[in-house]
Write an enzyme that holds these catalytic residues in place. Structure first.
Site, PDB file in Angstrom:
ATOM      1  N   LYS A 177       0.814  -1.013  -0.016  1.00  0.00           N
ATOM      2  CA  LYS A 177       0.147  -0.368  -0.246  1.00  0.00           C
ATOM      3  C   LYS A 177       1.048   1.713   0.024  1.00  0.00           C
ATOM      4  CE  LYS A 177      -4.038  -1.341   1.705  1.00  0.00           C
ATOM      5  NZ  LYS A 177      -5.378  -2.233   1.408  1.00  0.00           N
ATOM      6  N   LYS A 221      -4.005 -10.998  -5.966  1.00  0.00           N
ATOM      7  CA  LYS A 221      -5.725 -11.199  -5.619  1.00  0.00           C
ATOM      8  C   LYS A 221      -6.859 -10.273  -6.072  1.00  0.00           C
ATOM      9  CE  LYS A 221      -6.304  -8.111  -1.426  1.00  0.00           C
ATOM     10  NZ  LYS A 221      -6.262  -8.098  -0.118  1.00  0.00           N
ATOM     11  N   LYS A 281     -10.690  -5.373  -4.353  1.00  0.00           N
ATOM     12  CA  LYS A 281     -12.028  -4.229  -3.961  1.00  0.00           C
ATOM     13  C   LYS A 281     -12.029  -2.649  -4.715  1.00  0.00           C
ATOM     14  CE  LYS A 281     -12.851  -4.253   0.681  1.00  0.00           C
ATOM     15  NZ  LYS A 281     -13.061  -4.477   2.175  1.00  0.00           N
TER      16      LYS A 281
HETATM   17  P1  TYM Z   1     -10.620  -6.597   3.908  1.00  0.00           P
HETATM   18  O1  TYM Z   1     -11.406  -5.650   4.672  1.00  0.00           O
HETATM   19  O2  TYM Z   1      -9.982  -6.245   3.601  1.00  0.00           O
HETATM   20  O3  TYM Z   1     -11.010  -8.344   3.759  1.00  0.00           O
HETATM   21  C1  TYM Z   1     -12.449  -8.585   4.683  1.00  0.00           C
HETATM   22  C2  TYM Z   1     -11.051 -10.656   4.346  1.00  0.00           C
HETATM   23  O4  TYM Z   1     -11.752 -10.753   2.813  1.00  0.00           O
HETATM   24  C3  TYM Z   1     -10.732 -11.234   2.417  1.00  0.00           C
HETATM   25  N1  TYM Z   1     -10.114 -11.679   1.246  1.00  0.00           N
HETATM   26  C4  TYM Z   1      -9.739 -12.589   0.327  1.00  0.00           C
HETATM   27  N2  TYM Z   1     -10.118 -13.560   0.642  1.00  0.00           N
HETATM   28  C5  TYM Z   1      -9.921 -14.427  -1.093  1.00  0.00           C
HETATM   29  N3  TYM Z   1      -9.594 -13.816  -2.285  1.00  0.00           N
HETATM   30  C6  TYM Z   1      -9.535 -12.610  -2.080  1.00  0.00           C
HETATM   31  N4  TYM Z   1      -9.035 -11.807  -3.309  1.00  0.00           N
HETATM   32  C7  TYM Z   1      -9.186 -11.160  -0.838  1.00  0.00           C
HETATM   33  N5  TYM Z   1      -9.841 -10.558  -0.826  1.00  0.00           N
HETATM   34  C8  TYM Z   1      -9.999 -10.571   0.397  1.00  0.00           C
HETATM   35  C9  TYM Z   1      -9.830 -11.425   3.708  1.00  0.00           C
HETATM   36  O5  TYM Z   1      -8.734 -12.602   4.068  1.00  0.00           O
HETATM   37  C10 TYM Z   1     -10.460 -11.015   4.821  1.00  0.00           C
HETATM   38  O6  TYM Z   1     -10.882 -12.968   5.892  1.00  0.00           O
HETATM   39  N6  TYM Z   1      -7.545  -7.017   8.062  1.00  0.00           N
HETATM   40  C11 TYM Z   1      -8.558  -7.620   8.165  1.00  0.00           C
HETATM   41  C12 TYM Z   1      -9.968  -6.832   8.285  1.00  0.00           C
HETATM   42  C13 TYM Z   1      -9.680  -7.067  10.359  1.00  0.00           C
HETATM   43  C14 TYM Z   1     -10.314  -7.260  11.305  1.00  0.00           C
HETATM   44  C15 TYM Z   1      -9.433  -7.449  12.150  1.00  0.00           C
HETATM   45  C16 TYM Z   1     -10.157  -9.413  10.332  1.00  0.00           C
HETATM   46  C17 TYM Z   1      -9.499  -5.986  10.817  1.00  0.00           C
HETATM   47  N7  TYM Z   1      -9.647  -6.283  12.448  1.00  0.00           N
HETATM   48  C18 TYM Z   1      -9.719  -9.352  13.046  1.00  0.00           C
HETATM   49  C19 TYM Z   1     -10.155 -10.420  11.464  1.00  0.00           C
HETATM   50  C20 TYM Z   1      -9.810 -10.281  13.123  1.00  0.00           C
HETATM   51  C21 TYM Z   1      -9.128  -7.189   6.553  1.00  0.00           C
HETATM   52  O7  TYM Z   1      -8.446  -8.009   5.670  1.00  0.00           O
HETATM   53  O8  TYM Z   1      -9.650  -6.533   5.999  1.00  0.00           O
END
Ligand code: TYM
Length: 336
Positions: free
Chosen positions: A115, A203, A206
């Site tokens: 990022k 990957k 969004k």
């Molecule tokens: P975020 O919103 O970036 O992603 C949410 C979840 O979606 C999964 N993900 C994917 N899985 C498979 N293939 C993909 N292309 C793909 N893109 C996204 C991510 O692995 C994630 O599970 N940091 C976390 C949010 C968070 C969190 C936490 C989660 C903040 N604090 C504590 C668990 C526990 C996140 O990635 O959000």
């Protein structure tokens, strides 16, 4: 009682990657274990503001929570739904853990490197993101955190911070399970990573600009079909599951397997050797279309009121649990 915990940011519409990598596995695990485990589902809205957000974060949060219900989450007394910014202990513990984490380990975080790469300046929140995430997990003594593969490094950090803290102050934090155990618990063969349709080495995300690279959960089946039909494949001319040599084709096989809840080995065996990539794409498009139509119909039937009521109960619970753990930590440091 053990705790499973997960979160998804609500910056914008979610992708099929979010759905298959995190939302669906969480819903399946929650329904399977919520009679004997706590299930914490929260929206990390403070994590959202590391990037630009429009004024819709609050309403996007409600919509994201509706997704869990539309995906089939069953509610009972052990299922808790809350927003991170409504539980101040998350930010408090984050600061304390900042004084436990080191610059070296934080600088190695892949998400931060990606990022910040090539940017003249980057906010401190992007750098500190994984520490807040560790606080999200450790406050609730969560052992299982169903997440996509891109987030495994952050689980490892949470483990390391918990172990370091415990070595200094005694067993205050429950150390989350290792990623190997997380994968086992999720019941998948390996961490889930859905690839970008146009650039399958990356990957599906969004934040990628190209529309055809990602399937969004509000895409019409027709739109999703078009995107899948134009997905990048390869010139080898034979279907084979090989993420390195044929990432585009392999990605389609993974999507088909997860959307239809069929073991990957069965899907791969069915299509192995097929020379008409168009046939595989048509099948995947049909499966995704059925899933989207069903999901969107269920979503339309869920009101804001249902979610707001769950949030009221969930946030009272979360504050209670989180404040107990925070006080233990504050006492350890001599703050209380
Ligand atoms: P975020 O919103 O970036 O992603 C949410 C979840 O979606 C999964 N993900 C994917 N899985 C498979 N293939 C993909 N292309 C793909 N893109 C996204 C991510 O692995 C994630 O599970 N940091 C976390 C949010 C968070 C969190 C936490 C989660 C903040 N604090 C504590 C668990 C526990 C996140 O990635 O959000």
């Amino acid at each position: 009682m053990k705790t499973i915990l997960t979160g998804i940011r609500a910056n914008s519409e979610l992708t099929l990657g979010n759905y298959l990598g995190a939302l669906l596995p969480m819903v399946r695990l929650a329904n399977e274990h919520s009679s004997k485990m706590n299930v914490n589902i929260f929206v990390p809205d403070l994590h959202s503001i590391i990037s630009d957000v429009d004024g819709n974060l609050r309403s996007n949060t409600i919509r994201t929570l509706k997704y869990y219900l539309a995906a089939g989450l069953e509610i009972n007394n052990n299922v808790h739904i809350y927003r991170q910014s409504y539980v101040p202990a998350h930010s408090e513990l984050c600061w304390i853990l900042n004084c436990v984490a080191t610059m070296g380990e934080m600088g190695r975080m892949t998400q931060y490197k990606e990022k910040s790469e090539g940017k003249a300046s980057c906010n401190v929140g992007i750098f500190d993101y994984p520490v807040l995430m560790a606080a999200d997990i450790l406050l609730y003594s969560a052992e299982y955190i169903p997440l996509g593969e891109d987030q495994f490094q952050h689980i490892e950090l949470a483990r390391n911070l918990a172990i370091r803290f415990n070595n200094r102050f005694g067993d205050i934090f429950v150390v989350p399970e290792s990623t190997v155990q997380q994968i086992k618990f999720m019941g998948v063969e390996q961490g889930i990573r859905i690839r970008d349709l146009l650039n399958p080495d990356k990957k599906m995300s969004k934040s990628t600009k190209a529309e055809n690279s990602k399937i969004m959960l509000d895409d019409t089946p027709e739109k999703a079909t078009k995107k899948i039909m134009s997905a990048t494949t390869d010139s080898l001319g034979k279907v084979r599951f090989d993420m390195w040599a044929q990432p585009g084709i392999s990605n389609l096989l993974v999507i088909e397997s997860l959307v239809t809840n069929t073991p990957l080995a069965d899907v791969t065996a069915r299509w192995a050797g097929e020379t008409r990539y168009g046939d595989l794409k048509k099948q995947v498009a049909a499966s995704v279309s059925v899933m989207l139509a069903d999901f969107q119909e269920k979503l339309a039937g869920i009101s804001d009121e249902v979610v707001l009521k769950l949030l009221d109960e969930g946030e009272a619970y979360a504050n209670k649990v989180a404040n107990v753990k925070l006080l233990e930590v504050q006492k350890a440091f001599g703050l209380r």
